[in-house]
Structure formats: C-alpha cells, structure tokens
Design a protein around this motif. Structure first.
Motif, short mmCIF file in Angstrom:
data_model
loop_
_atom_site.label_atom_id
_atom_site.label_comp_id
_atom_site.label_asym_id
_atom_site.label_seq_id
_atom_site.Cartn_x
_atom_site.Cartn_y
_atom_site.Cartn_z
N GLY A 13 1.12 -1.56 0.10
CA GLY A 13 0.57 0.03 0.09
C GLY A 13 0.70 1.15 -0.33
O GLY A 13 1.37 1.42 -0.85
N ARG A 14 0.37 2.21 0.96
CA ARG A 14 1.29 3.54 0.88
C ARG A 14 2.75 3.34 1.42
O ARG A 14 3.46 4.38 0.79
CB ARG A 14 0.47 4.38 1.74
N PRO A 15 2.96 2.42 2.51
CA PRO A 15 4.72 2.36 2.64
C PRO A 15 5.43 2.08 2.38
O PRO A 15 6.35 2.43 1.67
CB PRO A 15 4.49 1.21 3.69
N ARG A 16 4.81 0.65 0.82
CA ARG A 16 5.70 0.63 -0.48
C ARG A 16 5.38 2.14 -1.33
O ARG A 16 6.84 2.06 -1.86
CB ARG A 16 4.21 -0.27 -1.44
N LEU A 17 4.67 2.84 -1.69
CA LEU A 17 4.52 3.60 -2.59
C LEU A 17 6.14 4.81 -1.64
O LEU A 17 6.80 5.33 -2.79
CB LEU A 17 3.44 4.49 -2.44
#
Length: 385
Positions: free
Chosen positions: A133-137
């Motif tokens: 999710g956002r942490p991966r981005l």
C-alpha cells in the motif's frame, strides 16, 4: 581538412609561411630549427604540459603522426615531444609534476561510492518486498531518490567522473524501461495496462526488479573496470615508443576490460534473479550494462558526442516501440504495431530493449576501439576529482 592543414603548416623546413612575414635571417633560423617553430605554434600545449607524454598526445590530437615527426628529424612523435618538453623554459618556482596516483583516502572514497548504489538499491528492493500500500509507495520514492543521489556522487568523483557535463535524461529513461518497460509492453499487447504498477512482478503492470538491481550492484565493477583501463593505458603510454605501438597495445586492454565487466554483470544478474526468484533477464541487463559502461568511458576520456547520440537513439527506439502499440489502437492504424508485434513474437518483450541497447553498445564498442586507443585520450594523468 583541419588535420591536413596542420600537417601542411608543420612542414617548417619549406618555410613559405614564415619567410613571407619575417626577415631573411629570421627565416633561415626557422628553417634551421623547425622544432622551435613547432613549439611556438603549440606554445600553450608546451607550457601547460606536465610531462612529454602530454605533449605527444596533444600533437597527435592535432594530426601530427610519426611520419610527420620525421620531417622534424625525429623517429616518432614521442621523441619529438621529449625534445619539445626539454626545451620549455622553467624556473625554480615551477611546481613539481603530479605523480598521477590518487591518495589512499581518495581511492577509498570512490570505492565506497561505487558500492553505495548497489547497497541502497538492495535496501529499497527489500523494503518493497516487506511493505504494501502507501508504505510501499513511500519506500519506492525514498529508495529511488537515494539511489539517484548515490549515482550522482559516484559520477562526480573517481574513475567514472568526467569534466564534461552530460544529461542524464536518456540514461534514466533506459534504466526506467528496464524496470517497467517489458511489463508495459506485455500489457499493451493485451489491451492494457488497466492500472498503475504496484511494485510486484505479477500485477497488471509487472515490474522487473532483478536486472535493475544487478545494474546497480554493477556500479562497483564498472568503476573498477574504468580505473583498471585508465591506469594500464597510462602505463602503456609511458612504455610505448610510437603511436601505432600504443594503439596496438591498448586495443586488447580495452576489449579485455569490457569482457571482464560483462562477466561481472552476468554473475550479478544470475545472483539477483535467484535471490528475488525472478527470471534472469540476461539480454536486457547485459546489453544495457554494456551500453552504459562504454558511453561513460568515452565521456570520461573526453568523447561526449557519440555517447549522447547513441543513448538518445536507444531511448527513442524504446519509446517508439511502446508508442506504436498505443497508436495502433486508433482506427485504421493497426499496421503501426506490426514491427513490434513481430519482434515480440520472435524474441518476447525483451527483444525491444535488447535490440535497441545491443545495437547502441555495438556502435560504441567500435567507436571506442578507435578513440580510446589514441594517446590523446590518455593525455592527462589520473588524479582524484
């Protein structure tokens, strides 16, 4: 034409140019001492040269060959350069000539910088595998920025640094295509992509991480290869007694250094593919690695035009391949996709970057065997920058 003009002007014993502008006694002195006239014509080169080798390389760059040196009563350009260097007036305040050897601290610095892009890229890939999710981005953004800054530092110091400023736009495109291009091409052939890349190899827009990680780790072998070639070529320049002898000695050194780097990249591609459990993308990684190394080595040694042109052509070919697939979706434009579809059918999506980068690497290899085997490419002694 300029080289021929230089040769004609260097036929000093004829004295046509000098006689017309000087007194008869002066013209006789010029005819009797042609080396002095040559030194006057190249006085800036003689003044700033740190050793006879630099004068020899400068004379070669101006079109003077061993055959021309015979007109100045010397057996080759190296002998002529030695006399010119010995006759340059110097006083006691002249600083000592640089040894050309970097200090241990400077050498340690570029070794660390060469290892940094691969280490940061490996950390970024690990973060992508452990997040979602956002942490991966966020991890992808921070990792890309960190690797880019490390590469910039590496290209500004050490064996891969160059005095000329070059644009990194096309290089970034080629690396980005290695990461996202094959997945985009495969998705475009089936009517996609339906979504943005999510950092996985099995998403709607697959991401190929293994070859990019291998190329980041290959920064260390690239820097070592460039350093090895520069140091060994400088030694051969010192030992050579003619321009032809130097070229014949450096050509196998260049080919050997290139093969050594390709072997290192091959091992890194196999390693990253096994660790990440992705297919080893040998064609894409090897051709792109060869293209980038040759382009950088030519740039480091003062030849910037050909690398910029070839990198632009390779990136444009990759962009055109993707663009034609989307343009073929327009009514009546199906024929635009035929060449790319035929190439993909024969070689898979990897055929596009392999053809573009492989052709560019072959062109630069031929160009390098002509340019990097000249003494003028190794005129300046190596020192940390």
């Amino acid at each position: 034409m300029s080289g021929l003009g230089e040769l004609d002007r260097d036929r000093v014993p004829a004295g046509t140019e000098e006689v017309g502008t000087r007194a008869p006694s002066t013209a006789r002195r010029v005819a009797a001492d042609p080396v002095k006239a040559l030194m006057h014509r190249h006085r800036e080169l003689c003044r700033r040269a740190v050793d006879p080798l630099e004068i020899a390389a400068g004379l070669e760059a101006h079109g003077i060959t061993d055959r021309t040196a015979a007109r100045f009563r010397h057996r080759d350009v190296f002998s002529l350069a030695e006399e010119m260097y010995a006759r340059v007036p110097r006083d006691a305040d002249t600083p000592p000539r640089p040894t050309g050897r970097p200090s241990p601290r400077a050498q340690t610095a570029w070794i660390v910088l060469a290892l940094l892009p691969g280490a940061l890229c490996a950390a970024a890939v690990a973060a992508l595998r452990l997040t979602d999710g956002r942490p991966r981005l966020v991890a992808a953004t921070v990792g890309t920025l960190a690797v880019a800054l490390a590469l910039r530092a590496l290209l500004r110091r050490g064996p891969l640094s160059a005095a000329a400023r070059t644009s990194a736009t096309w290089t970034c495109w080629l690396v980005g295509y290695a990461l996202l291009g094959d997945g985009l091409l495969r998705a475009a052939l089936t009517g996609g992509p339906d979504d943005l890349p999510d950092g996985t190899a099995d998403g709607p827009w697959p991401v190929t991480v293994a070859p990019v990680l291998a190329l980041a780790l290959a920064c260390a072998p690239a820097a070592a290869s460039a350093h090895l070639f520069a140091v060994r070529a400088r030694r051969k320049l010192t030992a050579s007694r003619g321009l032809a002898d130097f070229s014949a000695a450096v050509r196998p050194l260049l080919i050997g250094t290139f093969v050594l780097f390709i072997g290192a990249v091959t091992a890194l591609v196999a390693l990253t593919g096994a660790v990440l459990r992705e297919p080893a993308a040998y064609p894409q990684a090897l051709t792109l690695g060869a293209l980038l190394l040759l382009a950088r080595m030519l740039t480091v040694h003062g030849h910037t035009h050909a690398p910029a042109l070839v990198l632009t052509a390779a990136a444009t070919a990759e962009a055109a391949a993707v663009a034609t697939l989307f343009a073929a979706r327009l009514p009546g434009c199906d024929f635009l996709a035929a060449p790319v579809e035929a190439l993909v059918a024969a070689c898979g999506p990897a055929g596009v970057p392999t053809a573009a980068c492989g052709t560019g690497a072959l062109v630069l290899l031929v160009h390098a065997t002509r340019r990097l085997t000249k003494a003028s490419a190794h005129a300046a002694p190596e020192h940390p920058r």
